[in-house]
Design a protein around this motif. Structure first.
Motif, PDB file in Angstrom:
ATOM      1  N   THR A  39      -3.979 -13.743  -6.077  1.00  0.00           N
ATOM      2  CA  THR A  39      -2.566 -13.372  -6.159  1.00  0.00           C
ATOM      3  C   THR A  39      -2.307 -12.433  -7.328  1.00  0.00           C
ATOM      4  OG1 THR A  39      -1.878 -15.458  -5.151  1.00  0.00           O
ATOM      5  CG2 THR A  39      -0.215 -14.230  -6.365  1.00  0.00           C
ATOM      6  N   SER A  40      -2.893 -12.724  -8.476  1.00  0.00           N
ATOM      7  CA  SER A  40      -2.667 -11.889  -9.660  1.00  0.00           C
ATOM      8  C   SER A  40      -3.200 -10.478  -9.477  1.00  0.00           C
ATOM      9  CB  SER A  40      -3.324 -12.534 -10.893  1.00  0.00           C
ATOM     10  OG  SER A  40      -2.716 -13.756 -11.204  1.00  0.00           O
ATOM     11  N   LEU A  41      -4.144 -10.292  -8.550  1.00  0.00           N
ATOM     12  CA  LEU A  41      -4.728  -8.974  -8.318  1.00  0.00           C
ATOM     13  C   LEU A  41      -3.968  -8.164  -7.271  1.00  0.00           C
ATOM     14  CD1 LEU A  41      -8.523  -9.944  -8.200  1.00  0.00           C
ATOM     15  CD2 LEU A  41      -7.204  -9.121 -10.159  1.00  0.00           C
ATOM     16  N   ALA A  42      -3.031  -8.804  -6.571  1.00  0.00           N
ATOM     17  CA  ALA A  42      -2.349  -8.134  -5.457  1.00  0.00           C
ATOM     18  C   ALA A  42      -1.531  -6.951  -5.953  1.00  0.00           C
ATOM     19  CB  ALA A  42      -1.456  -9.127  -4.720  1.00  0.00           C
ATOM     20  N   GLN A  43      -1.784  -5.796  -5.364  1.00  0.00           N
ATOM     21  CA  GLN A  43      -1.113  -4.579  -5.787  1.00  0.00           C
ATOM     22  C   GLN A  43      -0.006  -4.159  -4.826  1.00  0.00           C
ATOM     23  OE1 GLN A  43      -4.386  -1.818  -5.844  1.00  0.00           O
ATOM     24  NE2 GLN A  43      -5.198  -2.567  -7.792  1.00  0.00           N
ATOM     25  N   GLY A  44      -0.219  -4.393  -3.540  1.00  0.00           N
ATOM     26  CA  GLY A  44       0.620  -3.777  -2.516  1.00  0.00           C
ATOM     27  C   GLY A  44       2.047  -4.287  -2.447  1.00  0.00           C
ATOM     28  N   GLY A  45       2.284  -5.546  -2.744  1.00  0.00           N
ATOM     29  CA  GLY A  45       3.645  -6.057  -2.698  1.00  0.00           C
ATOM     30  C   GLY A  45       3.846  -7.061  -1.580  1.00  0.00           C
ATOM     31  N   ILE A  46       5.115  -7.274  -1.225  1.00  0.00           N
ATOM     32  CA  ILE A  46       5.498  -8.270  -0.232  1.00  0.00           C
ATOM     33  C   ILE A  46       6.311  -7.580   0.854  1.00  0.00           C
ATOM     34  CG2 ILE A  46       6.635 -10.487   0.151  1.00  0.00           C
ATOM     35  CD1 ILE A  46       6.493 -10.945  -2.882  1.00  0.00           C
ATOM     36  N   ALA A  47       5.899  -7.774   2.104  1.00  0.00           N
ATOM     37  CA  ALA A  47       6.599  -7.151   3.225  1.00  0.00           C
ATOM     38  C   ALA A  47       7.742  -8.039   3.691  1.00  0.00           C
ATOM     39  CB  ALA A  47       5.627  -6.912   4.378  1.00  0.00           C
ATOM     40  N   ALA A  48       8.914  -7.453   3.896  1.00  0.00           N
ATOM     41  CA  ALA A  48      10.054  -8.187   4.448  1.00  0.00           C
ATOM     42  C   ALA A  48      11.107  -7.187   4.903  1.00  0.00           C
ATOM     43  CB  ALA A  48      10.644  -9.149   3.414  1.00  0.00           C
ATOM     44  N   SER A  49      11.847  -7.541   5.941  1.00  0.00           N
ATOM     45  CA  SER A  49      12.892  -6.653   6.467  1.00  0.00           C
ATOM     46  C   SER A  49      14.154  -6.833   5.625  1.00  0.00           C
ATOM     47  CB  SER A  49      13.172  -6.976   7.937  1.00  0.00           C
ATOM     48  OG  SER A  49      13.481  -8.341   8.110  1.00  0.00           O
ATOM     49  N   SER A 126       2.558  -6.240  -8.482  1.00  0.00           N
ATOM     50  CA  SER A 126       3.403  -7.201  -7.777  1.00  0.00           C
ATOM     51  C   SER A 126       2.859  -8.617  -7.877  1.00  0.00           C
ATOM     52  CB  SER A 126       3.531  -6.791  -6.305  1.00  0.00           C
ATOM     53  OG  SER A 126       4.066  -5.493  -6.188  1.00  0.00           O
ATOM     54  N   GLY A 127       1.576  -8.788  -7.619  1.00  0.00           N
ATOM     55  CA  GLY A 127       0.996 -10.124  -7.658  1.00  0.00           C
ATOM     56  C   GLY A 127       1.028 -10.735  -9.048  1.00  0.00           C
ATOM     57  N   ILE A 238      -7.965   0.001  -4.698  1.00  0.00           N
ATOM     58  CA  ILE A 238      -6.950   1.048  -4.707  1.00  0.00           C
ATOM     59  C   ILE A 238      -5.995   0.735  -3.564  1.00  0.00           C
ATOM     60  CG2 ILE A 238      -6.456   3.504  -4.516  1.00  0.00           C
ATOM     61  CD1 ILE A 238      -9.163   4.091  -5.664  1.00  0.00           C
ATOM     62  N   SER A 239      -4.813   0.301  -3.908  1.00  0.00           N
ATOM     63  CA  SER A 239      -3.853  -0.240  -2.955  1.00  0.00           C
ATOM     64  C   SER A 239      -3.571   0.712  -1.804  1.00  0.00           C
ATOM     65  CB  SER A 239      -2.538  -0.549  -3.671  1.00  0.00           C
ATOM     66  OG  SER A 239      -1.515  -0.830  -2.758  1.00  0.00           O
ATOM     67  N   GLU A 240      -3.269   0.106  -0.645  1.00  0.00           N
ATOM     68  CA  GLU A 240      -2.839   0.878   0.514  1.00  0.00           C
ATOM     69  C   GLU A 240      -1.559   1.641   0.222  1.00  0.00           C
ATOM     70  OE1 GLU A 240      -2.389   0.102   5.298  1.00  0.00           O
ATOM     71  OE2 GLU A 240      -3.419  -1.279   3.975  1.00  0.00           O
ATOM     72  N   ARG A 362      -4.761  -8.523   9.724  1.00  0.00           N
ATOM     73  CA  ARG A 362      -3.509  -8.723   8.997  1.00  0.00           C
ATOM     74  C   ARG A 362      -2.778  -7.412   8.749  1.00  0.00           C
ATOM     75  NH1 ARG A 362      -2.131  -8.299   3.615  1.00  0.00           N
ATOM     76  NH2 ARG A 362      -4.300  -8.053   2.977  1.00  0.00           N
ATOM     77  N   LEU A 363      -1.472  -7.428   8.981  1.00  0.00           N
ATOM     78  CA  LEU A 363      -0.629  -6.307   8.620  1.00  0.00           C
ATOM     79  C   LEU A 363      -0.475  -6.262   7.100  1.00  0.00           C
ATOM     80  CD1 LEU A 363       1.264  -4.022   9.718  1.00  0.00           C
ATOM     81  CD2 LEU A 363       3.111  -5.710   9.627  1.00  0.00           C
ATOM     82  N   ALA A 364      -0.513  -5.066   6.552  1.00  0.00           N
ATOM     83  CA  ALA A 364      -0.456  -4.898   5.101  1.00  0.00           C
ATOM     84  C   ALA A 364       0.742  -5.614   4.491  1.00  0.00           C
ATOM     85  CB  ALA A 364      -0.379  -3.400   4.764  1.00  0.00           C
ATOM     86  N   SER A 365       0.492  -6.277   3.351  1.00  0.00           N
ATOM     87  CA  SER A 365       1.505  -6.951   2.537  1.00  0.00           C
ATOM     88  C   SER A 365       2.147  -8.159   3.209  1.00  0.00           C
ATOM     89  CB  SER A 365       2.593  -5.963   2.069  1.00  0.00           C
ATOM     90  OG  SER A 365       2.055  -5.096   1.090  1.00  0.00           O
ATOM     91  N   ASN A 366       1.519  -8.672   4.266  1.00  0.00           N
ATOM     92  CA  ASN A 366       1.975  -9.926   4.860  1.00  0.00           C
ATOM     93  C   ASN A 366       1.317 -11.146   4.214  1.00  0.00           C
ATOM     94  OD1 ASN A 366       3.863  -9.019   6.680  1.00  0.00           O
ATOM     95  ND2 ASN A 366       2.607  -9.303   8.498  1.00  0.00           N
ATOM     96  N   SER A 367       0.338 -10.938   3.344  1.00  0.00           N
ATOM     97  CA  SER A 367      -0.399 -12.087   2.798  1.00  0.00           C
ATOM     98  C   SER A 367       0.437 -12.874   1.798  1.00  0.00           C
ATOM     99  CB  SER A 367      -1.700 -11.620   2.146  1.00  0.00           C
ATOM    100  OG  SER A 367      -1.446 -10.632   1.165  1.00  0.00           O
ATOM    101  N   LEU A 368       1.043 -12.202   0.837  1.00  0.00           N
ATOM    102  CA  LEU A 368       1.899 -12.912  -0.115  1.00  0.00           C
ATOM    103  C   LEU A 368       3.078 -13.547   0.612  1.00  0.00           C
ATOM    104  CD1 LEU A 368       1.970 -10.433  -3.156  1.00  0.00           C
ATOM    105  CD2 LEU A 368       0.553 -12.472  -2.855  1.00  0.00           C
ATOM    106  N   LEU A 369       3.590 -12.849   1.615  1.00  0.00           N
ATOM    107  CA  LEU A 369       4.706 -13.380   2.393  1.00  0.00           C
ATOM    108  C   LEU A 369       4.299 -14.666   3.099  1.00  0.00           C
ATOM    109  CD1 LEU A 369       7.650 -12.708   3.295  1.00  0.00           C
ATOM    110  CD2 LEU A 369       6.624 -11.805   5.400  1.00  0.00           C
TER     111      LEU A 369
END
Length: 519
Positions: A39-49, A126-127, A238-240, A362-369
């Motif tokens: 989690t601390s390494l997550a760069q991409g963020g959190i996906a949400a509408s 983000s993470g 290198i983040s998406e 997995r769709l990008a940034s759905n993991s933290l979500l």
């Protein structure tokens, strides 16, 4: 005895702790210090509408399309709908996020999303900031057991009653709990190249398998397309999001490599991009990420910029050599929509769980979500029963079990990583998988009979063998699983799920069609 024992301290584990009733006694067990993990390494963020022109239905559709017709449609609807509400609530409660001049979240674009819906914090941190927030939110609620290795789940009368652990001195104890939760994260360290933390070695899969739980979708491993690769070594993700902001994948001559492969080019689904890059490396030579036209690279991606500079590369002036690395596991311990496994008293959340929301890719940034949503749902389920305050102590050293009928002789972990990369990596062949399983057979062991360091090896080999078994059984290519002998999806495999437990393997079918949730 604790009310809840959570094995793992990442987004899923801490979100669960945050969401549980305040009067519950909660133990959080981590293999290393509190800040270690993916989690601390997550760069991409959190996906949400979150934007005015986006809807959960659109997010769900994108998730299903990226999943290679394998995601659970009902669970995806839960992810998209409840995820939007949870993220809005957390931001209102103080979760940091990057905002525009009006105080609204700056929403980024990533691969296979139809809208800009990625919430970031600190650019590419983000993470890290999410973990800081969750640690602050839970510090007064939990009892931490840091540097404790989870050795074996305790099962009595068909129910999980806690976990056997060992501290840094080698002292063993049992942490007893009414509810035991696996939140151990991913499997990247089973491979030679990975973006993952040092603790992400698949322990949770092996713990669940040896306890008798059912695991699903283990063949689906996502390889992140762009890991900075220098001298044959992985040097950081290198983040998406960098590609989302316009970076291009090129060869040594600056020619784009994705033009003839997918209409979404650099923002195609990750499995497509990862295979394209890996094939190019094998057949034509290195692949580079050209981010030189991103004008605010240093401000937008401070962690990536610093990492590149630490490796003597100036990303605003030079091409970045990239190659795929093991990144995320779509499979895991089978759960229902509230995190319950096939064993009463045992639950799983986050990457170690198989909720079905990611399908084969997995769709990008759905993991933290996913970690946020299903941890909150599990807390809701556990909180429905009256809490019985536990006693914050662990029991004395556990006794031995009867001797195992099989004997584990140890494993060379570096060789196992190499073999996993070559046989159960991006490109898979049935003969190589069969040979791998001859060398590393899937077996159950009486774990307590072994020293701590050997149990760690057993967990590593078991997790590797579980993935290889599933990869051999699935005789098609789909999402993150690619078989060189069957390079296309097969209709007869659509929606079929491979389940594995100590009692054997089985096939089931899940609801995967978009129309099933869109009608």
């Amino acid at each position: 005895m604790f009310d809840v024992c959570i094995i793992g301290g990442g987004v899923a584990g801490l979100m669960l702790a945050r969401s549980l009733p305040d009067h519950y006694s909660i133990a959080v067990v981590t293999k290393e210090h509190a800040g270690t993990g993916n989690t601390s390494l997550a760069q991409g963020g959190i996906a949400a509408s979150l934007s005015f022109d986006d809807r959960p239905e659109s997010h769900a559709t994108d998730t299903l399309l990226a999943s290679a017709d394998h995601a659970d449609a009902e669970r995806v609807e839960i992810l998209a709908t409840e995820g939007s509400a949870i993220l809005k609530h957390l931001m209102a409660q103080g979760l940091p996020f990057d905002a525009d001049e009006f105080g609204l979240p700056k929403l980024g674009m990533e691969g296979a999303h139809s809208k800009r819906r990625i919430v970031h914090a600190g650019g590419d941190q983000s993470g890290k900031l999410l973990m800081q927030y969750l640690r602050e939110e839970t510090s007064a609620k939990i009892t931490r057991f840091v540097f404790h290795q989870a050795l074996e789940l305790m099962i009595g009368n068909g129910r999980c009653t806690g976990v056997l652990v060992s501290d840094r001195s080698g002292k063993r104890s049992v942490i007893k709990a009414r509810h035991t939760v696996l939140a151990t994260g991913g499997i990247g360290q089973l491979y030679r190249e990975t973006s993952n933390s040092s603790v992400a070695a698949g322990d949770g899969l092996s713990l669940a398998y040896h306890a008798g739980a059912v695991l699903e979708d283990l063949e689906f491993v996502q390889f992140h397309p762009t890991v900075l690769t220098l001298g044959g070594k992985s040097c950081g993700l290198i983040s998406e999001a960098v590609r989302g902001e316009g970076a291009l994948l090129v060869n040594k001559d600056g020619k784009r490599i994705m033009e003839a492969i997918h209409p979404l080019l650099e923002l195609a689904p990750r499995d497509v991009v990862a295979r394209a890059i890996e094939r190019h490396w094998q057949n034509e030579g290195p692949v580079y990420l050209d981010a030189r036209k991103i004008s605010n690279f240093k401000e937008r991606f401070p962690s990536i910029y610093e990492n590149c500079r630490n490796h003597a590369i100036e990303p605003t002036e030079e091409l970045l050599p990239v190659r795929p690395g093991a990144h995320f596991h779509m499979g895991g311990v089978r759960t229902d929509s509230y995190g319950q496994t096939s064993i009463p008293g045992l639950y799983a959340v986050g990457e170690v769980a198989c909720t079905g929301v990611h399908g084969a890719n997995r769709l990008a940034s759905n993991s933290l979500l996913e970690g946020l949503v299903f941890a909150a749902r599990l807390a809701e389920w556990i909180g429905r029963e009256p809490g019985r305050p536990g006693i914050n102590t662990s029991s004395p050293q556990a006794g031995k079990m009867a001797s195992s009928t099989t004997y584990f002789q140890g494993v060379d972990e570096n060789q196992l990583k190499r073999n996993m990369t070559e046989t159960a990596g991006i490109l898979r062949a049935p003969e190589a998988l069969a040979n791998f399983l001859q060398a590393y057979p899937l077996k159950a062991y009486a774990l307590k009979d072994y020293p701590d360091h050997v149990i760690a090896q057993i967990h590593r080999q078991t997790a590797s063998s579980l993935i290889a078994v599933a990869a051999l059984l699935r005789q098609e290519s789909r999402g993150g699983h690619y078989r060189v002998d069957a390079p296309e999806p097969k209709a007869e495999w659509a929606g079929k799920v491979i389940g594995i437990s100590k009692s054997g393997t089985h096939l089931s079918r899940r609801k995967t069609m978009i129309k099933e949730i869109m009608l």
